[in-house]
Design a protein around this motif. Sequence first.
Motif, PDB file in Angstrom:
ATOM      1  N   ASP A  59     -40.381 -11.233  -2.762  1.00  0.00           N
ATOM      2  CA  ASP A  59     -39.156 -10.424  -2.831  1.00  0.00           C
ATOM      3  C   ASP A  59     -38.110 -10.937  -1.845  1.00  0.00           C
ATOM      4  O   ASP A  59     -36.935 -11.074  -2.180  1.00  0.00           O
ATOM      5  CB  ASP A  59     -39.458  -8.947  -2.552  1.00  0.00           C
ATOM      6  N   LEU A  60     -38.543 -11.234  -0.618  1.00  0.00           N
ATOM      7  CA  LEU A  60     -37.629 -11.780   0.387  1.00  0.00           C
ATOM      8  C   LEU A  60     -37.085 -13.134  -0.043  1.00  0.00           C
ATOM      9  O   LEU A  60     -35.889 -13.398   0.087  1.00  0.00           O
ATOM     10  CB  LEU A  60     -38.352 -11.949   1.725  1.00  0.00           C
ATOM     11  N   LEU A  61     -37.965 -14.004  -0.532  1.00  0.00           N
ATOM     12  CA  LEU A  61     -37.548 -15.326  -1.004  1.00  0.00           C
ATOM     13  C   LEU A  61     -36.488 -15.189  -2.087  1.00  0.00           C
ATOM     14  O   LEU A  61     -35.444 -15.841  -2.036  1.00  0.00           O
ATOM     15  CB  LEU A  61     -38.755 -16.100  -1.546  1.00  0.00           C
ATOM     16  N   GLN A 102     -31.386 -27.781   0.280  1.00  0.00           N
ATOM     17  CA  GLN A 102     -31.623 -27.819   1.723  1.00  0.00           C
ATOM     18  C   GLN A 102     -31.635 -26.402   2.322  1.00  0.00           C
ATOM     19  O   GLN A 102     -32.411 -26.121   3.235  1.00  0.00           O
ATOM     20  CB  GLN A 102     -30.554 -28.669   2.422  1.00  0.00           C
ATOM     21  N   GLN A 103     -30.769 -25.519   1.827  1.00  0.00           N
ATOM     22  CA  GLN A 103     -30.735 -24.147   2.327  1.00  0.00           C
ATOM     23  C   GLN A 103     -32.053 -23.434   2.066  1.00  0.00           C
ATOM     24  O   GLN A 103     -32.566 -22.721   2.929  1.00  0.00           O
ATOM     25  CB  GLN A 103     -29.575 -23.374   1.693  1.00  0.00           C
ATOM     26  N   VAL A 104     -32.619 -23.632   0.879  1.00  0.00           N
ATOM     27  CA  VAL A 104     -33.909 -23.018   0.553  1.00  0.00           C
ATOM     28  C   VAL A 104     -34.994 -23.611   1.450  1.00  0.00           C
ATOM     29  O   VAL A 104     -35.820 -22.880   2.003  1.00  0.00           O
ATOM     30  CB  VAL A 104     -34.251 -23.206  -0.947  1.00  0.00           C
ATOM     31  N   ARG A 115     -40.254 -19.372   7.992  1.00  0.00           N
ATOM     32  CA  ARG A 115     -41.128 -18.273   7.574  1.00  0.00           C
ATOM     33  C   ARG A 115     -42.535 -18.425   8.132  1.00  0.00           C
ATOM     34  O   ARG A 115     -43.141 -19.482   8.037  1.00  0.00           O
ATOM     35  CB  ARG A 115     -41.199 -18.180   6.051  1.00  0.00           C
ATOM     36  N   LYS A 116     -43.060 -17.341   8.691  1.00  0.00           N
ATOM     37  CA  LYS A 116     -44.414 -17.329   9.242  1.00  0.00           C
ATOM     38  C   LYS A 116     -45.448 -16.915   8.178  1.00  0.00           C
ATOM     39  O   LYS A 116     -46.636 -17.070   8.384  1.00  0.00           O
ATOM     40  CB  LYS A 116     -44.490 -16.350  10.413  1.00  0.00           C
ATOM     41  N   GLU A 117     -44.984 -16.376   7.037  1.00  0.00           N
ATOM     42  CA  GLU A 117     -45.902 -15.876   6.001  1.00  0.00           C
ATOM     43  C   GLU A 117     -46.596 -16.998   5.228  1.00  0.00           C
ATOM     44  O   GLU A 117     -47.540 -16.742   4.496  1.00  0.00           O
ATOM     45  CB  GLU A 117     -45.147 -15.009   4.979  1.00  0.00           C
ATOM     46  N   LEU A 118     -46.117 -18.235   5.371  1.00  0.00           N
ATOM     47  CA  LEU A 118     -46.662 -19.352   4.604  1.00  0.00           C
ATOM     48  C   LEU A 118     -47.563 -20.232   5.458  1.00  0.00           C
ATOM     49  O   LEU A 118     -47.301 -20.459   6.629  1.00  0.00           O
ATOM     50  CB  LEU A 118     -45.528 -20.216   4.043  1.00  0.00           C
ATOM     51  N   ALA A 119     -48.607 -20.773   4.808  1.00  0.00           N
ATOM     52  CA  ALA A 119     -49.441 -21.788   5.459  1.00  0.00           C
ATOM     53  C   ALA A 119     -48.798 -23.153   5.257  1.00  0.00           C
ATOM     54  O   ALA A 119     -49.002 -24.070   6.038  1.00  0.00           O
ATOM     55  CB  ALA A 119     -50.852 -21.756   4.885  1.00  0.00           C
ATOM     56  N   GLY A 120     -48.022 -23.294   4.196  1.00  0.00           N
ATOM     57  CA  GLY A 120     -47.337 -24.538   3.903  1.00  0.00           C
ATOM     58  C   GLY A 120     -46.510 -24.419   2.639  1.00  0.00           C
ATOM     59  O   GLY A 120     -46.634 -23.448   1.887  1.00  0.00           O
TER      60      GLY A 120
END
Length: 112
Positions: free
Chosen positions: A43-45, A80-82, A89-94
């Motif tokens: 949702d944030l993305l 590049q903005q994305v 973001r801390k929610e992702l491992a990669g």
Amino acid sequence: MATNRSRRLRKKLCVDEFQELGFELTLTYPESAGEDEIDAFLDLLTREALTANGLGYVGGEDYGFVCLAKRGSVNEEQRQQVETWLKGRKELAGFTVSPLMDVWYPENSINA
């Protein structure tokens, strides 16, 4: 198919000067991430990184394609903005963000 196409047909086929560009997005989450956390992140993305930049997302929670929300092409600045937003973001491992590519014919090279 013939390469001597009318302007109308080139537009309909999204080729030559009507080529549309986008990029692939692959997201990896930590093993501890639950379904609710992943949904909240998506949702944030969608809100902050995509819709705010006039982009749309087609895909699932771990892989998708980003294109312009209307007819046209994503530019390198939007890509590049994305990517910059995802880096914070801390929610992702990669994650991986592909280079710009043809939305309709991914095997075709990008027009100059």
